[in-house]
Design an enzyme around this catalytic site. Structure first.
Site, PDB file in Angstrom:
ATOM      1  N   LYS A 169       0.817  -1.211   0.000  1.00  0.00           N
ATOM      2  CA  LYS A 169       0.000   0.000   0.000  1.00  0.00           C
ATOM      3  C   LYS A 169       0.859   1.273   0.000  1.00  0.00           C
ATOM      4  O   LYS A 169       2.085   1.209   0.129  1.00  0.00           O
ATOM      5  CB  LYS A 169      -0.969  -0.026   1.186  1.00  0.00           C
ATOM      6  CG  LYS A 169      -1.958  -1.213   1.117  1.00  0.00           C
ATOM      7  CD  LYS A 169      -3.004  -1.042   0.034  1.00  0.00           C
ATOM      8  CE  LYS A 169      -3.763  -2.284  -0.399  1.00  0.00           C
ATOM      9  NZ  LYS A 169      -4.466  -3.073   0.573  1.00  0.00           N
TER      10      LYS A 169
HETATM   11  C1  LIG Z   1      -5.546  -4.153   0.943  1.00  0.00           C
HETATM   12  C2  LIG Z   1      -7.036  -4.002   0.980  1.00  0.00           C
HETATM   13  C3  LIG Z   1      -7.803  -4.348   2.100  1.00  0.00           C
HETATM   14  C4  LIG Z   1      -7.237  -5.082   3.268  1.00  0.00           C
HETATM   15  O1  LIG Z   1      -6.183  -4.438   3.860  1.00  0.00           O
HETATM   16  P1  LIG Z   1      -5.349  -5.232   4.987  1.00  0.00           P
HETATM   17  O2  LIG Z   1      -4.587  -4.143   5.670  1.00  0.00           O
HETATM   18  O3  LIG Z   1      -4.467  -6.204   4.256  1.00  0.00           O
HETATM   19  O4  LIG Z   1      -6.323  -5.892   5.866  1.00  0.00           O
HETATM   20  C5  LIG Z   1      -9.156  -4.076   2.098  1.00  0.00           C
HETATM   21  N1  LIG Z   1      -9.750  -3.509   1.034  1.00  0.00           N
HETATM   22  C6  LIG Z   1      -9.063  -3.183  -0.079  1.00  0.00           C
HETATM   23  C7  LIG Z   1      -9.789  -2.535  -1.213  1.00  0.00           C
HETATM   24  C8  LIG Z   1      -7.684  -3.442  -0.145  1.00  0.00           C
HETATM   25  O5  LIG Z   1      -7.008  -3.152  -1.257  1.00  0.00           O
END
Ligand SMILES: *Cc1c(COP(=O)(O)O)cnc(C)c1O
Length: 396
Positions: free
Chosen positions: A187
């Site tokens: 991210k």
């Molecule tokens: C990455 C992601 C999540 C989950 O994030 P985590 O921190 O891995 O739990 C949820 N929704 C979307 C759209 C994502 O891209």
């Protein structure tokens, strides 16, 4: 045209500053939730302009979405409206609380949840709507909040991609409803695993208790001199807290975020110039209502005979360009399809986009040369597909 070395899709951008801060946390005698987590909560809350100037740090965005639904009392018999084009976590947490995720289609321009589809899906059992700020671009929030107000619904924003995203001049995370951000390894800001929840301070305190065993009154402080040995259990909560090691990483990442974001914008602009006027592609554009975090660059192949996504990405990989696909729609996943009887063609916009989409590398570590490699390779593969030639027959 082929690179000698593989260009990863989304590697983390970790520097000496992060390494030093994590090391300092390791040497500090306080390695789990503690002073660095508190500092990160305030710094991130201030960064997005969250109400109360703070946030709740958790071990993932998924945890944030889950505790948000629990805090709002969403449970069995309730329905929650979710776009079909999202990561599974958005709908999985609805299942976790025993409610029903009601999938809806997305808009063809932004690939974010379609407010008209939301309006059509509301029933007397609807309790909440979960817009996803897909690829870093805000969902069209005004009509969703208007609808939520009219029907008494909660809005829980999946802000996993939205660091930072604005909608009509406001930063995502600055409202009183829950918004959940992700610090997963790929991210825009990473703590390896981690997430933050923002929202009204009272709601956030409730979420904090739910996310730490249901333990009252800052149980996390009980090993500190200022804490109390005694605590109550108000409900059987979850173990979702962030560690100070993660917060150490996050604090240094947050300090670099403006630079990261500037580079993402630059790369997106270069891709936009290369693909925006090329009729073989549909390039993403920023909606007029806000600015994108540019978490992903989701290119769609034009619906031309010859262009075929699966063969296309195979060729990219062979030529050392990393890629991904965001996402196979949830109604096409066996669990949701079989449980709720979704049929192919039910959400035509998401399905059509899914069949033609690929995400190309977009991250701060890309050099100008990398960006040119991506553009050159993508255009080359398109030209070969349209000429009816299989790339692998031509390249030894
Ligand atoms: C990455 C992601 C999540 C989950 O994030 P985590 O921190 O891995 O739990 C949820 N929704 C979307 C759209 C994502 O891209």
């Amino acid at each position: 045209m082929a690179r000698d070395t593989f260009l990863p899709f989304s590697p983390p951008s970790i520097g000496q500053e992060e390494i030093d801060e994590v090391t300092a946390a390791l040497r500090s005698d306080w390695i789990t939730t503690g002073p660095r987590t508190k500092e990160f909560e305030r710094a991130f809350g201030a960064y997005v302009g969250a109400p109360g100037g703070t946030s709740l740090m958790l071990n993932s965005c998924t945890a944030g979405l889950h505790v948000a639904l629990v805090a709002l009392g969403v449970g069995p018999g309730d329905e929650v409206i979710v776009p079909t084009l999202t990561f599974a976590a958005t709908a999985n947490v609805v299942e976790h609380v025993g409610a029903r995720p009601v999938l809806v289609d997305v808009r063809p321009d932004t690939l974010c949840i379609d407010p008209e589809a939301v309006a059509a899906a509301v029933t007397p059992r609807t309790k909440a709507v979960m817009p996803v700020h897909y690829a870093g671009q805000a969902a069209d929030l005004d009509p969703i909040f208007a609808l939520a107000e009219r029907h008494g619904l909660h809005v829980v924003e999946d802000a996993a991609h939205a660091i930072p995203t604005t909608y009509r001049g406001r930063t995502v995370g600055s409202r009183g409803n829950f918004a959940s951000f992700s610090f997963y390894a790929t991210k825009n800001l990473t703590t390896a695993e981690g997430g933050a929840l923002t929202g009204d301070p009272e709601l956030l305190e409730k979420a904090r208790v739910i996310g730490l065993h249901g333990m009252s009154a800052d149980g996390w402080k009980r090993f500190d001199k200022s804490g109390s040995w005694e605590y109550d259990i108000e409900m059987p909560g979850f173990k979702y807290n962030m560690t100070d090691l993660q917060a150490a990483l996050g604090l240094r990442q947050l300090a670099k975020l403006a630079g990261f974001h500037a580079r993402r914008r630059e790369v997106a602009a270069r891709y936009g110039a290369a693909f925006g006027s090329d009729e073989r592609f549909e390039a993403p554009v920023e909606a007029d209502y806000g600015t994108s975090a540019w978490h992903l660059y989701v290119l769609r192949l034009a619906p031309l005979p010859g262009l075929e996504r699966n063969a296309f990405v195979d060729e990219l990989k062979r030529r050392n360009i990393g890629f991904s696909v965001h996402y196979k729609p949830l109604h096409m996943m066996s669990y949701y399809r079989e449980k709720y009887g979704y049929r192919p063609g039910e959400f035509p916009v998401a399905e059509d986009a899914y069949r033609r989409m690929l995400s190309i590398p977009l991250h701060p570590r890309l050099t100008d040369e990398d960006v040119e490699d991506v553009i050159g390779t993508v255009k080359e593969v398109a030209a070969e597909q349209l000429a009816g030639r299989r790339g692998h027959l031509l390249v030894p």
